[in-house]
Design a protein around this motif. Structure first.
Motif, PDB file in Angstrom:
ATOM      1  N   PRO A  90       0.832  -1.220   0.000  1.00 57.37           N
ATOM      2  CA  PRO A  90       0.000   0.000   0.000  1.00 57.37           C
ATOM      3  C   PRO A  90       0.859   1.259   0.000  1.00 57.37           C
ATOM      4  O   PRO A  90       1.893   1.325   0.662  1.00 57.37           O
ATOM      5  CB  PRO A  90      -0.804  -0.132   1.293  1.00 57.37           C
ATOM      6  CG  PRO A  90      -0.827  -1.586   1.594  1.00 57.37           C
ATOM      7  CD  PRO A  90       0.496  -2.122   1.112  1.00 57.37           C
ATOM      8  N   GLY A  91       0.423   2.266  -0.767  1.00 55.64           N
ATOM      9  CA  GLY A  91       1.157   3.524  -0.861  1.00 55.64           C
ATOM     10  C   GLY A  91       0.615   4.580   0.083  1.00 55.64           C
ATOM     11  O   GLY A  91      -0.347   4.343   0.837  1.00 55.64           O
ATOM     12  N   SER A 144      12.925  -9.977   1.085  1.00 56.76           N
ATOM     13  CA  SER A 144      13.356 -11.362   1.206  1.00 56.76           C
ATOM     14  C   SER A 144      13.353 -12.068  -0.143  1.00 56.76           C
ATOM     15  O   SER A 144      14.319 -12.766  -0.497  1.00 56.76           O
ATOM     16  CB  SER A 144      12.452 -12.110   2.195  1.00 56.76           C
ATOM     17  OG  SER A 144      12.766 -13.473   2.247  1.00 56.76           O
ATOM     18  N   GLU A 145      12.289 -11.899  -0.922  1.00 59.78           N
ATOM     19  CA  GLU A 145      12.188 -12.594  -2.209  1.00 59.78           C
ATOM     20  C   GLU A 145      13.168 -12.024  -3.231  1.00 59.78           C
ATOM     21  O   GLU A 145      13.732 -12.769  -4.040  1.00 59.78           O
ATOM     22  CB  GLU A 145      10.753 -12.546  -2.723  1.00 59.78           C
ATOM     23  CG  GLU A 145       9.790 -13.360  -1.875  1.00 59.78           C
ATOM     24  CD  GLU A 145       8.502 -13.689  -2.598  1.00 59.78           C
ATOM     25  OE1 GLU A 145       8.458 -13.553  -3.844  1.00 59.78           O
ATOM     26  OE2 GLU A 145       7.535 -14.070  -1.917  1.00 59.78           O
ATOM     27  N   TYR A 146      13.378 -10.701  -3.201  1.00 58.83           N
ATOM     28  CA  TYR A 146      14.347 -10.113  -4.132  1.00 58.83           C
ATOM     29  C   TYR A 146      15.748 -10.632  -3.823  1.00 58.83           C
ATOM     30  O   TYR A 146      16.500 -11.015  -4.734  1.00 58.83           O
ATOM     31  CB  TYR A 146      14.324  -8.588  -4.048  1.00 58.83           C
ATOM     32  CG  TYR A 146      15.341  -7.930  -4.953  1.00 58.83           C
ATOM     33  CD1 TYR A 146      15.109  -7.839  -6.325  1.00 58.83           C
ATOM     34  CD2 TYR A 146      16.533  -7.435  -4.450  1.00 58.83           C
ATOM     35  CE1 TYR A 146      16.043  -7.257  -7.174  1.00 58.83           C
ATOM     36  CE2 TYR A 146      17.478  -6.855  -5.289  1.00 58.83           C
ATOM     37  CZ  TYR A 146      17.222  -6.763  -6.644  1.00 58.83           C
ATOM     38  OH  TYR A 146      18.155  -6.204  -7.479  1.00 58.83           O
ATOM     39  N   LEU A 150      -2.171  -7.848  -1.704  1.00 63.25           N
ATOM     40  CA  LEU A 150      -1.335  -7.107  -0.762  1.00 63.25           C
ATOM     41  C   LEU A 150      -0.179  -7.956  -0.250  1.00 63.25           C
ATOM     42  O   LEU A 150      -0.303  -9.170  -0.082  1.00 63.25           O
ATOM     43  CB  LEU A 150      -2.169  -6.641   0.437  1.00 63.25           C
ATOM     44  CG  LEU A 150      -3.154  -5.495   0.203  1.00 63.25           C
ATOM     45  CD1 LEU A 150      -4.052  -5.320   1.413  1.00 63.25           C
ATOM     46  CD2 LEU A 150      -2.398  -4.195  -0.084  1.00 63.25           C
ATOM     47  N   THR A 151       0.956  -7.310  -0.015  1.00 65.73           N
ATOM     48  CA  THR A 151       2.080  -7.939   0.657  1.00 65.73           C
ATOM     49  C   THR A 151       2.765  -6.889   1.507  1.00 65.73           C
ATOM     50  O   THR A 151       2.214  -5.809   1.753  1.00 65.73           O
ATOM     51  CB  THR A 151       3.044  -8.601  -0.362  1.00 65.73           C
ATOM     52  OG1 THR A 151       3.995  -9.387   0.339  1.00 65.73           O
ATOM     53  CG2 THR A 151       3.748  -7.563  -1.220  1.00 65.73           C
ATOM     54  N   ASN A 152       3.990  -7.155   1.954  1.00 59.75           N
ATOM     55  CA  ASN A 152       4.669  -6.211   2.845  1.00 59.75           C
ATOM     56  C   ASN A 152       6.129  -6.049   2.429  1.00 59.75           C
ATOM     57  O   ASN A 152       6.645  -6.788   1.581  1.00 59.75           O
ATOM     58  CB  ASN A 152       4.567  -6.678   4.297  1.00 59.75           C
ATOM     59  CG  ASN A 152       5.049  -8.107   4.482  1.00 59.75           C
ATOM     60  OD1 ASN A 152       6.184  -8.435   4.169  1.00 59.75           O
ATOM     61  ND2 ASN A 152       4.170  -8.973   4.976  1.00 59.75           N
ATOM     62  N   VAL A 153       6.793  -5.081   3.047  1.00 58.03           N
ATOM     63  CA  VAL A 153       8.178  -4.760   2.694  1.00 58.03           C
ATOM     64  C   VAL A 153       9.108  -5.936   2.984  1.00 58.03           C
ATOM     65  O   VAL A 153      10.016  -6.235   2.198  1.00 58.03           O
ATOM     66  CB  VAL A 153       8.640  -3.497   3.446  1.00 58.03           C
ATOM     67  CG1 VAL A 153      10.129  -3.250   3.211  1.00 58.03           C
ATOM     68  CG2 VAL A 153       7.837  -2.283   2.999  1.00 58.03           C
TER      69      VAL A 153
END
Length: 306
Positions: free
Chosen positions: A184-185, A296-298, A288-291
């Motif tokens: 979310p922005g 972690s995935e990057y 939706l996801t989170n920082v």
């Protein structure tokens, strides 16, 4: 010269990782649209993962090789044909002097990458060879230079023919998922309850008007609880802006550096290649996801190339 453009395509360019550190003076980063496919192609031929590479869109450019080369084609499947014989994707291919490469039809995805072993000789500006205004043109010629010791790829993945499981993981991540995740922005809570519900529950698809500056998402019309004027603020690749007509534009590699539209979210970096490769007739859902998940995935995916 090592390679020549026989016939130029539509919006085909030379790209690398982009030029960062200059957005504060209004210069967009440019760079790969689908960085995972570009990095994969580079690593397979033994280049540094962020090396310059040809980014192609259909109808794509045709090439003639003026000397023996090693190439790899990744990303979208445009049915690559070498001397009238189809060749495999995501594998190192030896080409001989005067071999020609062209592309037949877009079977899967929207953006294709052609890596050539070595450094593509092109002018650099602000530490990057990424094209912004210029495009590949018919009869353009590029020399391919052997990497010097400081830039030679040190990863052993290419020497070990890159584990097929890693290639499969990247392909499945990009092409076998209809979920695009976002954070979310700042103006997320300015949306109406109905709009938030529609974003999370209704499908979207990309407009035919999408380009390297931004992808327009078609779906339910979204609204703010009240009309507001926002102070222009910094934006980046993946920023989701709400346009006055109720559509969302997701900013891409050639994005402007600041924007005054409502910033309702940020597509996470690992899911941007999915969006880049989605054809306009393919539906997807926003989740939706989170920082923490984004980081972690990057980090995990970049470790595949190290």
């Amino acid at each position: 010269m090592s390679v020549q453009i026989v016939k130029h395509g539509i919006m085909d360019t030379l790209q690398d990782k982009g030029r960062y550190g200059f957005q504060h003076i209004g210069i967009p980063p440019c760079g790969y649209l689908d960085y995972l496919s570009a990095q994969l192609s580079n690593v397979i031929v033994g280049n540094p993962k962020d090396a310059p590479i040809f980014e192609l869109h259909f109808p794509a450019s045709s090439f003639i090789f003026k000397e023996d080369q090693t190439i790899c084609i990744s990303g979208a499947n445009f049915v690559p044909v070498l001397n009238d014989k189809s060749v495999a994707m995501n594998t190192a291919i030896h080409v001989c002097k005067n071999d020609t490469l062209h592309f037949m039809q877009p079977l899967l995805g929207k953006t294709c990458y052609l890596a050539i072993k070595g450094n593509i000789d092109s002018s650099s500006w602000l530490n990057s060879k990424s094209d912004f205004i210029s495009q590949i043109k018919t009869n353009d010629q590029f020399n391919i230079i052997t990497w010097d010791a400081d830039n030679k790829k040190t990863s052993t993945l290419a020497d070990e023919k890159l584990e097929s499981s890693i290639i499969d993981n990247i392909q499945k991540h990009i092409f076998n998922s209809n979920e695009i995740r976002f954070i979310p922005g700042p103006q997320w809570n300015d949306l109406t309850t109905e709009s938030i519900s529609n974003i999370l529950k209704q499908p979207f698809y990309t407009s035919l008007n999408s380009n390297r500056m931004g992808y327009i998402l078609k779906g339910p019309s979204l609204k703010l609880m009240e009309e507001k004027t926002y102070l222009s603020s910094a934006v980046t690749k993946g920023t989701m802006q709400l346009l006055p007509n109720g559509e969302v534009i997701v900013l891409m590699a050639n994005h402007q550096t600041i924007g005054g539209y409502a910033n309702i979210g940020q597509i996470i970096l690992v899911d941007l290649p999915k969006l880049v490769q989605h054809k306009s007739d393919t539906l997807f859902h926003l989740n939706l996801t989170n920082v923490a998940t984004a980081h972690s995935e990057y980090k995990q995916m970049q470790q595949w190339f190290s």
